[in-house]
Each structure stands twice: as C-alpha cells, then as structure tokens.
Motif scaffolding. Structure first.
Motif, PDB file in Angstrom:
ATOM      1  N   GLU A 172      -6.980 -13.718  -7.858  1.00 15.01           N
ATOM      2  CA  GLU A 172      -7.617 -12.860  -8.851  1.00 15.01           C
ATOM      3  C   GLU A 172      -9.123 -12.746  -8.593  1.00 15.01           C
ATOM      4  O   GLU A 172      -9.795 -13.750  -8.338  1.00 15.01           O
ATOM      5  N   GLY A 173      -9.621 -11.516  -8.577  1.00 12.30           N
ATOM      6  CA  GLY A 173     -11.034 -11.259  -8.342  1.00 12.30           C
ATOM      7  C   GLY A 173     -11.376 -10.954  -6.898  1.00 12.30           C
ATOM      8  O   GLY A 173     -12.474 -10.482  -6.609  1.00 12.30           O
ATOM      9  N   GLU A 174     -10.455 -11.231  -5.990  1.00 15.38           N
ATOM     10  CA  GLU A 174     -10.713 -10.947  -4.582  1.00 15.38           C
ATOM     11  C   GLU A 174     -10.449  -9.483  -4.273  1.00 15.38           C
ATOM     12  O   GLU A 174      -9.844  -8.754  -5.054  1.00 15.38           O
ATOM     13  N   LYS A 175     -10.892  -9.087  -3.086  1.00 18.47           N
ATOM     14  CA  LYS A 175     -10.763  -7.715  -2.631  1.00 18.47           C
ATOM     15  C   LYS A 175      -9.284  -7.347  -2.416  1.00 18.47           C
ATOM     16  O   LYS A 175      -8.499  -8.148  -1.917  1.00 18.47           O
ATOM     17  N   THR A 176      -8.938  -6.123  -2.793  1.00 19.81           N
ATOM     18  CA  THR A 176      -7.606  -5.588  -2.550  1.00 19.81           C
ATOM     19  C   THR A 176      -7.700  -4.530  -1.461  1.00 19.81           C
ATOM     20  O   THR A 176      -8.780  -4.291  -0.922  1.00 19.81           O
ATOM     21  N   LEU A 177      -6.604  -3.900  -1.156  1.00 21.15           N
ATOM     22  CA  LEU A 177      -6.570  -2.839  -0.158  1.00 21.15           C
ATOM     23  C   LEU A 177      -6.085  -1.547  -0.805  1.00 21.15           C
ATOM     24  O   LEU A 177      -5.273  -1.572  -1.721  1.00 21.15           O
ATOM     25  N   ALA A 178      -6.583  -0.441  -0.290  1.00 21.58           N
ATOM     26  CA  ALA A 178      -6.094   0.882  -0.687  1.00 21.58           C
ATOM     27  C   ALA A 178      -5.492   1.503   0.568  1.00 21.58           C
ATOM     28  O   ALA A 178      -6.222   1.999   1.437  1.00 21.58           O
ATOM     29  N   PRO A 179      -4.157   1.426   0.717  1.00 23.10           N
ATOM     30  CA  PRO A 179      -3.528   1.946   1.928  1.00 23.10           C
ATOM     31  C   PRO A 179      -3.894   3.407   2.183  1.00 23.10           C
ATOM     32  O   PRO A 179      -3.879   4.228   1.272  1.00 23.10           O
ATOM     33  N   SER A 180      -4.264   3.698   3.434  1.00 18.76           N
ATOM     34  CA  SER A 180      -4.611   5.068   3.821  1.00 18.76           C
ATOM     35  C   SER A 180      -4.581   5.162   5.346  1.00 18.76           C
ATOM     36  O   SER A 180      -4.520   4.143   6.043  1.00 18.76           O
ATOM     37  N   LEU A 181      -4.670   6.377   5.842  1.00 12.80           N
ATOM     38  CA  LEU A 181      -4.719   6.586   7.292  1.00 12.80           C
ATOM     39  C   LEU A 181      -5.911   5.871   7.922  1.00 12.80           C
ATOM     40  O   LEU A 181      -5.830   5.426   9.067  1.00 12.80           O
ATOM     41  N   ASP A 182      -6.986   5.747   7.157  1.00 12.34           N
ATOM     42  CA  ASP A 182      -8.205   5.097   7.678  1.00 12.34           C
ATOM     43  C   ASP A 182      -8.002   3.612   7.985  1.00 12.34           C
ATOM     44  O   ASP A 182      -8.751   3.047   8.782  1.00 12.34           O
ATOM     45  N   LEU A 183      -7.009   2.975   7.347  1.00 11.43           N
ATOM     46  CA  LEU A 183      -6.798   1.546   7.560  1.00 11.43           C
ATOM     47  C   LEU A 183      -5.843   1.234   8.723  1.00 11.43           C
ATOM     48  O   LEU A 183      -5.794   0.108   9.189  1.00 11.43           O
ATOM     49  N   ILE A 184      -5.094   2.224   9.144  1.00  7.36           N
ATOM     50  CA  ILE A 184      -4.076   1.978  10.176  1.00  7.36           C
ATOM     51  C   ILE A 184      -4.733   1.441  11.440  1.00  7.36           C
ATOM     52  O   ILE A 184      -5.662   2.039  11.984  1.00  7.36           O
ATOM     53  N   GLY A 185      -4.273   0.290  11.875  1.00  2.00           N
ATOM     54  CA  GLY A 185      -4.769  -0.333  13.098  1.00  2.00           C
ATOM     55  C   GLY A 185      -6.107  -1.048  12.945  1.00  2.00           C
ATOM     56  O   GLY A 185      -6.641  -1.560  13.915  1.00  2.00           O
ATOM     57  N   LYS A 186      -6.646  -1.106  11.718  1.00  2.00           N
ATOM     58  CA  LYS A 186      -7.958  -1.744  11.523  1.00  2.00           C
ATOM     59  C   LYS A 186      -7.857  -3.069  10.768  1.00  2.00           C
ATOM     60  O   LYS A 186      -8.871  -3.669  10.465  1.00  2.00           O
ATOM     61  N   ILE A 187      -6.664  -3.467  10.477  1.00  2.00           N
ATOM     62  CA  ILE A 187      -6.484  -4.747   9.780  1.00  2.00           C
ATOM     63  C   ILE A 187      -5.934  -5.753  10.772  1.00  2.00           C
ATOM     64  O   ILE A 187      -5.045  -5.476  11.511  1.00  2.00           O
TER      65      ILE A 187
END
Length: 187
Positions: A172-187
């Motif tokens: 709780e309180g930590e960063k979450t992710l917003a799935p999108s084309l911009d994230l593909i291959g960058k995690i």
C-alpha cells in the motif's frame, strides 16, 4: 474453469459466532469485501495456527472493511466445542461456518470428495459477490494472514483505480502500473 471473476454460488449454512449459532448465506458475502477461508477439519494441527493468525489480524481486516468466514465440513456444533476447548480457537471473533452438506466446499471447488474434507482454500470476494483472489495449498502448508492482507489491499486498489495494476510485492502506497503500449518491453 477458473473461479476468478465468477459469482459466489448460492448456499445456506449454520455458523458459530461469538457464542451464538447464526445463519450464513451467499447474500452475506455481498455489499462488502469478504474472505472465505476453507480448512480441512476442527481439532487438527495446522488449522488452529492459521485461524489464530487470522484472529490476531482480524482488526486489520475489519479496518479494510473485510469480513472473514472460516469454513470446514465440520458442523457448527463441532466449531463451538473447538472454540470452547482450544486456547487458539477460543480467541476467534469472526464467523466459523459449518459445511456438513459439503455444498459450500463443492461450490468453491475445494472439496476432497473421497475424504469429505476441504482443501486449504482462500477466496477474496468483492462487494459485488465476485471472486477476486483464489489460493489453494496442500494440507501441510499453512497460510499467512499478512500476505492475505497485502492481496486484499491490492484487490481493493485495483477495484478503486480502473486502468492501474499492482506489480509483484506491491505494498500500500507504492507505485502501481498503468498498462499501455509505452510499457511494453520496458519492464
């Protein structure tokens, strides 16, 4: 078939809670977050450690608006007897549901048919009555209430924040992710 995002199936059972026998139905699992926590049997070994752990953290669950329903194929009478004789179980304030007809265990697909007992199954139900978390472990593997609390917080966060997801080990309180084309291959 996965039970994730399916509706809780109808049931009606008698439970033991705070010195009384009470009726519990699938309708009780709607309108708030709930945990249905199956365990094999009363008067056993791993089970009381898990149920005591839930009780020791019950206040944390309540602060999150979560109600706990422990379920075994024992009767509500056996739950009362166990509550009256075990120091660990005697602390329990949440609802202990009896499932001697095996209906609830079958509904949640945790029944060990040949034994008439339930597997160690944990289910988190959202306020709409849909299953959001399923965890089933072997009989000798006890569960941890703190990990369950973390999963509930993640499920509640995702429900309240469409378009966001919680990564591994999210707290709780930590960063979450917003799935999108911009994230593909960058995690």
């Amino acid at each position: 078939m996965s039970l994730i995002n399916t509706d809780v199936k109808p049931f009606k059972a008698t439970a033991y809670k705070n010195g009384k026998f009470v009726e519990v139905t699938d309708a009780d699992l709607r309108g708030k977050w709930s945990v249905v926590f199956f365990y094999p049997a009363d008067f056993t070994f791993v089970c009381p450690t898990e149920l005591e752990d839930l009780q020791n953290n019950y206040g944390h669950f309540q602060k999150l608006g979560v109600e706990i329903y422990s379920v075994s194929t024992d009767t509500h009478f056996a739950h009362k007897a166990w509550h009256d004789t075990s120091p660990a179980i005697g602390k329990i304030e949440y609802t202990m549901v009896g499932d001697p007809t095996l209906t609830i265990s079958r509904n949640f697909e945790v029944l060990i048919e040949e034994a008439g007992l339930a597997d160690r199954g944990t289910f988190v139900i959202d306020p709409q009555g849909k299953i959001q978390v399923v965890e089933i472990t072997a009989g000798g593997i006890g569960r941890d209430a703190n990990e369950l609390l973390r999963k509930i917080k993640a499920a509640q966060y995702v429900a309240a924040h469409p378009g966001e997801v919680c990564p591994a080990k999210w707290q709780e309180g930590e960063k979450t992710l917003a799935p999108s084309l911009d994230l593909i291959g960058k995690i």
